[in-house]
Design a protein around this motif. Structure first.
Motif, PDB file in Angstrom:
ATOM      1  N   THR A  88     -53.577  76.242 -12.192  1.00  0.00           N
ATOM      2  CA  THR A  88     -54.936  75.717 -12.072  1.00  0.00           C
ATOM      3  C   THR A  88     -55.471  75.218 -13.406  1.00  0.00           C
ATOM      4  OG1 THR A  88     -55.387  77.221 -10.238  1.00  0.00           O
ATOM      5  CG2 THR A  88     -57.290  76.255 -11.355  1.00  0.00           C
ATOM      6  N   ALA A  89     -55.888  73.969 -13.398  1.00  0.00           N
ATOM      7  CA  ALA A  89     -56.528  73.364 -14.561  1.00  0.00           C
ATOM      8  C   ALA A  89     -58.045  73.479 -14.423  1.00  0.00           C
ATOM      9  CB  ALA A  89     -56.131  71.894 -14.683  1.00  0.00           C
ATOM     10  N   ARG A  90     -58.685  73.842 -15.528  1.00  0.00           N
ATOM     11  CA  ARG A  90     -60.148  73.915 -15.585  1.00  0.00           C
ATOM     12  C   ARG A  90     -60.627  73.421 -16.946  1.00  0.00           C
ATOM     13  NH1 ARG A  90     -59.091  78.831 -12.807  1.00  0.00           N
ATOM     14  NH2 ARG A  90     -60.119  78.934 -10.752  1.00  0.00           N
ATOM     15  N   PRO A  91     -61.812  72.811 -17.007  1.00  0.00           N
ATOM     16  CA  PRO A  91     -62.373  72.462 -18.318  1.00  0.00           C
ATOM     17  C   PRO A  91     -62.700  73.733 -19.097  1.00  0.00           C
ATOM     18  CG  PRO A  91     -63.509  71.301 -16.529  1.00  0.00           C
ATOM     19  CD  PRO A  91     -62.656  72.351 -15.886  1.00  0.00           C
ATOM     20  N   LEU A  92     -62.385  73.742 -20.387  1.00  0.00           N
ATOM     21  CA  LEU A  92     -62.753  74.861 -21.249  1.00  0.00           C
ATOM     22  C   LEU A  92     -64.245  74.802 -21.568  1.00  0.00           C
ATOM     23  CD1 LEU A  92     -59.739  74.688 -23.720  1.00  0.00           C
ATOM     24  CD2 LEU A  92     -60.227  76.582 -22.158  1.00  0.00           C
ATOM     25  N   THR A 159     -55.415  64.400 -13.663  1.00  0.00           N
ATOM     26  CA  THR A 159     -54.441  65.481 -13.491  1.00  0.00           C
ATOM     27  C   THR A 159     -53.040  64.875 -13.490  1.00  0.00           C
ATOM     28  OG1 THR A 159     -54.678  65.356 -11.083  1.00  0.00           O
ATOM     29  CG2 THR A 159     -56.038  66.974 -12.250  1.00  0.00           C
ATOM     30  N   TRP A 160     -52.078  65.647 -13.994  1.00  0.00           N
ATOM     31  CA  TRP A 160     -50.723  65.122 -14.189  1.00  0.00           C
ATOM     32  C   TRP A 160     -49.701  66.211 -13.859  1.00  0.00           C
ATOM     33  CZ3 TRP A 160     -48.552  63.312 -19.598  1.00  0.00           C
ATOM     34  CH2 TRP A 160     -47.405  62.549 -19.403  1.00  0.00           C
ATOM     35  N   PRO A 161     -49.558  66.558 -12.579  1.00  0.00           N
ATOM     36  CA  PRO A 161     -48.584  67.581 -12.194  1.00  0.00           C
ATOM     37  C   PRO A 161     -47.165  67.048 -12.337  1.00  0.00           C
ATOM     38  CG  PRO A 161     -49.527  66.566 -10.255  1.00  0.00           C
ATOM     39  CD  PRO A 161     -50.266  65.991 -11.426  1.00  0.00           C
ATOM     40  N   ALA A 162     -46.213  67.961 -12.598  1.00  0.00           N
ATOM     41  CA  ALA A 162     -44.835  67.515 -12.767  1.00  0.00           C
ATOM     42  C   ALA A 162     -43.864  68.650 -12.469  1.00  0.00           C
ATOM     43  CB  ALA A 162     -44.613  67.010 -14.194  1.00  0.00           C
ATOM     44  N   PHE A 163     -42.681  68.269 -11.998  1.00  0.00           N
ATOM     45  CA  PHE A 163     -41.545  69.171 -11.827  1.00  0.00           C
ATOM     46  C   PHE A 163     -40.369  68.481 -12.501  1.00  0.00           C
ATOM     47  CE2 PHE A 163     -37.929  70.567  -8.935  1.00  0.00           C
ATOM     48  CZ  PHE A 163     -37.823  71.830  -9.487  1.00  0.00           C
ATOM     49  N   TRP A 164     -39.783  69.133 -13.515  1.00  0.00           N
ATOM     50  CA  TRP A 164     -38.801  68.421 -14.327  1.00  0.00           C
ATOM     51  C   TRP A 164     -37.772  69.344 -14.931  1.00  0.00           C
ATOM     52  CZ3 TRP A 164     -40.058  68.394 -19.994  1.00  0.00           C
ATOM     53  CH2 TRP A 164     -41.263  69.037 -20.287  1.00  0.00           C
ATOM     54  N   GLY A 177     -46.845  63.333 -11.109  1.00  0.00           N
ATOM     55  CA  GLY A 177     -47.842  62.902 -10.155  1.00  0.00           C
ATOM     56  C   GLY A 177     -49.153  62.494 -10.783  1.00  0.00           C
ATOM     57  N   ASP A 178     -50.119  62.213  -9.897  1.00  0.00           N
ATOM     58  CA  ASP A 178     -51.469  61.918 -10.353  1.00  0.00           C
ATOM     59  C   ASP A 178     -52.445  62.547  -9.376  1.00  0.00           C
ATOM     60  OD1 ASP A 178     -51.481  60.285  -8.137  1.00  0.00           O
ATOM     61  OD2 ASP A 178     -51.902  58.427  -9.220  1.00  0.00           O
ATOM     62  N   ALA A 179     -53.580  61.920  -9.175  1.00  0.00           N
ATOM     63  CA  ALA A 179     -54.631  62.514  -8.366  1.00  0.00           C
ATOM     64  C   ALA A 179     -54.258  62.645  -6.898  1.00  0.00           C
ATOM     65  CB  ALA A 179     -55.921  61.702  -8.499  1.00  0.00           C
ATOM     66  N   GLY A 180     -53.424  61.733  -6.352  1.00  0.00           N
ATOM     67  CA  GLY A 180     -53.218  61.851  -4.911  1.00  0.00           C
ATOM     68  C   GLY A 180     -52.112  61.063  -4.275  1.00  0.00           C
ATOM     69  N   LEU A 259     -54.635  64.862 -18.630  1.00  0.00           N
ATOM     70  CA  LEU A 259     -54.649  63.757 -19.571  1.00  0.00           C
ATOM     71  C   LEU A 259     -55.969  63.687 -20.335  1.00  0.00           C
ATOM     72  CD1 LEU A 259     -52.951  61.218 -17.185  1.00  0.00           C
ATOM     73  CD2 LEU A 259     -51.934  62.154 -19.260  1.00  0.00           C
ATOM     74  N   SER A 260     -55.925  63.057 -21.487  1.00  0.00           N
ATOM     75  CA  SER A 260     -57.098  63.014 -22.351  1.00  0.00           C
ATOM     76  C   SER A 260     -58.262  62.251 -21.729  1.00  0.00           C
ATOM     77  CB  SER A 260     -56.724  62.388 -23.698  1.00  0.00           C
ATOM     78  OG  SER A 260     -56.157  61.099 -23.503  1.00  0.00           O
ATOM     79  N   TYR A 261     -57.996  61.385 -20.761  1.00  0.00           N
ATOM     80  CA  TYR A 261     -59.080  60.639 -20.113  1.00  0.00           C
ATOM     81  C   TYR A 261     -59.486  61.260 -18.769  1.00  0.00           C
ATOM     82  CZ  TYR A 261     -55.019  58.601 -17.727  1.00  0.00           C
ATOM     83  OH  TYR A 261     -53.842  58.424 -17.028  1.00  0.00           O
ATOM     84  N   ALA A 262     -59.112  62.513 -18.536  1.00  0.00           N
ATOM     85  CA  ALA A 262     -59.440  63.167 -17.264  1.00  0.00           C
ATOM     86  C   ALA A 262     -60.949  63.202 -17.039  1.00  0.00           C
ATOM     87  CB  ALA A 262     -58.884  64.582 -17.251  1.00  0.00           C
ATOM     88  N   ASN A 263     -61.317  63.025 -15.776  1.00  0.00           N
ATOM     89  CA  ASN A 263     -62.733  63.070 -15.383  1.00  0.00           C
ATOM     90  C   ASN A 263     -62.922  64.233 -14.424  1.00  0.00           C
ATOM     91  OD1 ASN A 263     -65.347  62.680 -14.590  1.00  0.00           O
ATOM     92  ND2 ASN A 263     -65.033  60.665 -13.670  1.00  0.00           N
ATOM     93  N   ALA A 264     -63.342  65.390 -14.954  1.00  0.00           N
ATOM     94  CA  ALA A 264     -63.477  66.589 -14.128  1.00  0.00           C
ATOM     95  C   ALA A 264     -64.551  66.437 -13.062  1.00  0.00           C
ATOM     96  CB  ALA A 264     -63.780  67.797 -15.011  1.00  0.00           C
TER      97      ALA A 264
END
Length: 292
Positions: A88-92, A159-164, A177-180, A259-264
């Motif tokens: 889970t990602a959350r803004p600090l 958001t930038w989910p990944a399996f690698w 991935g991305d948002a959807g 990502l640095s340009y994420a819009n929560a």
């Protein structure tokens, strides 16, 4: 007329893109050698003690080499519920400063999000009985095989989910991935500068959103090629003649980068504010029965 009919019959026998796209992943020639379904842990503390997973990259709370990432990985951002792992990602509440060095120079990075990461612990090692050959001290993971995850994206811009898979010389992104509705799969050859890569981008139809349901992403890695599958249907193959991979075990990683340009403001909202959870049902690794 007879010549035309013969030509049509010949064309029908040719393997075309439509036939390839319908090719399904079969498991009868594969043996399951690793399964993580998150069903056996009491809680995350138990998972930290008994599982093969660690909750941040080796030696750092973020990937310092990627200037686009804006998250601080922490065990607190991983949770277990009903047999699923939530990254889970959350803004600090306030940016967190991370100090590191680049080419001997002191560097500071401001991180604005907390998020979840799972990768194999260094002690996981390689298994020669499975055909894995460690090439340097600490080399861990699996060399070749079928790698698979069933997961649901969290949604939200940036958001930038990944399996690698990562060995150093080789990186294989089963998905990024991305948002959807879009994602990519990639093969990277990092042995030269600049590194070489082969990327495939996928766009789902408007009615399908990766944040509303679970999907299966798979990659088959052999000495001669890497093939990618979505919901067990073939998407594309990268032959070694186009981009070779290095024969060494690769660690398995799943993470929810930001990502640095994420819009929560576009993320789902819960009792504690905006969040985005990559939800993982299982991770599996198979080895080919015999020679791949």
């Amino acid at each position: 007329m007879r010549l035309l009919l013969l030509l049509l019959a010949f064309l029908l026998l040719l393997p075309g893109p439509t036939a390839e796209a319908q090719r399904r992943l079969r498991y009868n020639k594969w043996q399951l050698v690793f399964l993580e379904d998150f069903d056996t842990y009491r809680d995350v503390a138990d998972m930290a003690a008994r599982s093969p997973w660690q909750f941040s990259p080796d030696g750092a709370p973020t990937l310092v080499g990627n200037r686009y990432e804006d998250q601080y990985y922490d065990q607190a951002a991983v949770s277990l519920r009903d047999g699923y792992a939530y990254l889970t990602a959350r803004p600090l509440p306030a940016p967190r400063t991370y100090a590191f060095q680049v080419d001997g120079r002191d560097t500071l990075k401001q991180l604005h999000f907390e998020s979840g990461w799972l990768s194999l612990k260094p002690g996981f090692g390689a298994n020669p009985a499975l055909g894995d050959t460690a090439r340097w001290p600490g080399n861990q993971g699996f060399q070749y095989g079928l790698f698979e995850i069933r997961c649901r994206f969290g949604g939200g811009a940036g958001t930038w989910p990944a399996f690698w898979l990562y060995s150093g010389p080789t990186e294989i992104d089963v998905f990024e991935g991305d948002a959807g509705r879009s994602y990519s799969n990639n093969v990277h050859d990092n042995r030269n500068s600049p590194a070489r890569f082969d990327q495939g981008s996928e766009q789902l139809p408007a009615w399908q959103d990766l944040s509303t349901d679970f999907h299966v992403f798979s990659a088959v890695w052999t000495p001669t090629e890497v093939s990618f599958y979505f919901d067990r249907r073939w998407q594309r193959t990268v032959p070694a003649s186009r981009l070779p991979t290095f024969p060494a075990p690769a660690t398995v990683i799943v993470n929810q980068a930001v990502l640095s340009y994420a819009n929560a403001a576009t993320w789902p909202v819960g009792p504690d504010g905006p969040y985005s959870s990559l939800v993982v049902d299982y991770i599996k690794v198979y080895k080919f029965r015999g020679q791949p």
